[in-house]
Design a protein around this motif. Structure first.
Motif, PDB file in Angstrom:
ATOM      1  N   LYS A 144       0.902  -1.078   0.123  1.00  0.00           N
ATOM      2  CA  LYS A 144      -0.039   0.063  -0.193  1.00  0.00           C
ATOM      3  C   LYS A 144       0.902   1.358  -0.041  1.00  0.00           C
ATOM      4  O   LYS A 144       1.778   1.302   0.840  1.00  0.00           O
ATOM      5  N   GLU A 186      -2.907   5.103  -2.811  1.00  0.00           N
ATOM      6  CA  GLU A 186      -3.751   5.718  -1.893  1.00  0.00           C
ATOM      7  C   GLU A 186      -3.817   7.090  -2.186  1.00  0.00           C
ATOM      8  O   GLU A 186      -2.690   7.732  -2.142  1.00  0.00           O
ATOM      9  N   ASP A 221      -9.537   5.357   1.027  1.00  0.00           N
ATOM     10  CA  ASP A 221      -9.554   5.786   2.512  1.00  0.00           C
ATOM     11  C   ASP A 221     -10.642   6.459   2.560  1.00  0.00           C
ATOM     12  O   ASP A 221     -10.669   7.680   2.017  1.00  0.00           O
ATOM     13  N   HIS A 224     -10.340  10.440   3.175  1.00  0.00           N
ATOM     14  CA  HIS A 224      -9.570  11.128   2.405  1.00  0.00           C
ATOM     15  C   HIS A 224     -10.041  12.189   1.518  1.00  0.00           C
ATOM     16  O   HIS A 224      -9.674  12.449   0.328  1.00  0.00           O
ATOM     17  N   ASP A 248      -9.381   1.773   2.936  1.00  0.00           N
ATOM     18  CA  ASP A 248      -8.709   1.801   4.332  1.00  0.00           C
ATOM     19  C   ASP A 248     -10.001   2.524   5.108  1.00  0.00           C
ATOM     20  O   ASP A 248     -10.450   3.682   4.895  1.00  0.00           O
ATOM     21  N   ASP A 291      -8.089   1.544   8.884  1.00  0.00           N
ATOM     22  CA  ASP A 291      -7.065   2.423   9.067  1.00  0.00           C
ATOM     23  C   ASP A 291      -7.349   3.348   9.952  1.00  0.00           C
ATOM     24  O   ASP A 291      -8.140   4.339   9.750  1.00  0.00           O
TER      25      ASP A 291
HETATM   26 MN    MN Z   1      -5.029   5.245   4.846  1.00  0.00          MN
END
Ligand code: MN
Ligand code: LRH
Length: 393
Positions: A144, A186, A221, A224, A248, A291
């Motif tokens: 990742k 990511e 994620d 994000h 995530d 995460d």
């Molecule tokens: Mn993350």
């Protein structure tokens, strides 16, 4: 078949789907974490990756669906990664994704793989390639990649040139990937950069992955995005393109808060899992990773609760009457279609999950089972002295 018979067989099918769910927990969630204001230490926090794996094994022990643990390098640096992998299997878990870290070295102030200085770029690439070496030793198939790279002021650096540098580094990592290995790219809107982030959104990540090839996919994620972003649209789009590598999972009220998934917006998590199932992404190919940072709450129970939140959202998404929904959509029955989704979302799936846990030989209430296990008291007594694990920043 009688209606109740249909309901029972429907329930059995859904339980079958839930039984094969796989959620990966992050090693760093078991260590101390916080904000720039304060990192609150907690009793019993692991001092090394071996103890982190032991804590992660407790989450799998009580939920039955969290058999892998993501590592973060160098936070989880050890002398013998094969031995760490052996330790994991003795605990009944396995090492999952390897996370690179090119965001904590002084040399990376102006960027890592996008840095104006070729020597710094070479150093950053070296770390990424080292992470693939570690994958070879741990048996992980997923790397990742998240880059904190960006700028704080207009003009600070050339946006176009930084994209060229990023593409060059990603191509070199892609080249190094072995048989059955892939990397997940990511993106993140901002932080730590506050003017321009070199990989700010799904479009940029998707475009880079498309150019590279099938071993490069995008990781979403959930913390994000800009506020108000329709994340399930991104999920549906990337799945259609075969470019959704995974998630995530966490939740947020404001920015990248890294709170427990489903805590801030359980309805959003349900909508995301519905698009995953509808788009054929509820497979072993999609990495469902947590995460998160448990800055103030106990960490192992925080992970158990998070896994349960994903299970509940998934169970509700599996309950959607797809035929009724498709019919309403076909007929332009707006309220009918919305109701098909809301009926599933408003269904209490906790009894179904408790039943499934019993059928899996688990306690129907994982949180209570963990509290009764005495594991916390054991680690709080044992883990005295030494340096507690954290982000090492
Ligand atoms: Mn993350
Ligand atoms: C960046 C991020 C990334 C990890 C880090 C722990 O915000 O989401 O996935 O490397 O958190």
């Amino acid at each position: 078949m009688t209606e109740s018979g249909q309901r029972e067989s429907g329930k059995a099918l859904i339980k079958e789907e839930l039984r094969r769910q796989r959620i990966e927990t992050p090693s760093w969630a078991y260590g101390n974490s916080g904000t720039r204001f304060k990192v609150f230490a907690q009793q019993g926090v692991p001092r090394d990756p071996y103890e982190k794996l032991a804590d992660a094994a407790q989450v799998h022990r009580h939920t039955g669906v969290a058999p892998t643990v993501a590592l973060h390098i160098p936070w989880d640096k050890v002398d013998d990664y094969a031995d760490l992998a052996r330790h994991a299997s003795e605990l009944g878990v396995a090492i999952g994704a390897i996370n690179s870290n090119v965001f904590q070295d002084d040399d990376y102030k102006l960027g890592s793989v996008t840095h104006p200085d070729p020597a710094v770029r070479k150093k950053a690439l070296g770390h990424l390639l080292e992470c693939v070496d570690i994958m070879d030793q741990t048996g992980s198939d997923t790397l990742k990649l998240w880059f904190s790279d960006g700028t704080n002021y207009p003009g600070q650096d050339d946006i176009r040139a930084r994209q060229d540098r990023l593409a060059e580094a990603l191509a070199a990592v892609y080249e190094r990937l072995g048989e059955g290995q892939r990397f997940l790219l990511e993106y993140k809107l901002f932080e730590p950069a506050f003017y321009m982030t070199d990989l700010p959104d799904w479009g940029a990540a998707y475009a880079h992955c498309l150019k590279l090839g099938p071993k490069a996919q995008v990781v979403v994620d959930t913390g994000h995005h800009a506020p108000g972003t329709n994340i399930e649209f991104i999920v549906a789009f990337l799945l259609r393109e075969g470019k959704l590598g995974g998630f995530d999972f966490n939740s947020r009220f404001y920015a990248d808060d890294d709170l427990m998934v489903g805590a801030a917006d359980p309805f959003q998590l349900f909508r995301i899992m519905y698009e995953v199932i509808r788009g054929g992404g509820y497979t072993g190919e999609t990495a469902f990773m947590l995460d998160q940072c448990h800055n103030i709450e106990p960490k192992i129970p925080g992970q158990i609760r998070s896994v349960m939140n994903v299970q509940e959202a998934t169970a509700k998404a599996l309950l959607v009457d797809r035929d009724a929904l498709a019919a309403a959509q076909r007929e332009g029955d707006v309220l009918g279609a919305n109701a098909a989704l809301m009926d599933a979302y408003n269904t209490d799936v906790r009894p179904l999950l408790a039943e499934l846990r019993e059928e899996m030989g688990l306690d129907p209430d994982p949180m209570a089972a963990y509290a009764r296990s005495g594991y916390f008291e054991k680690i709080a007594a044992e883990r005295v002295g030494g340096a507690q694990a954290g982000w090492g920043a």
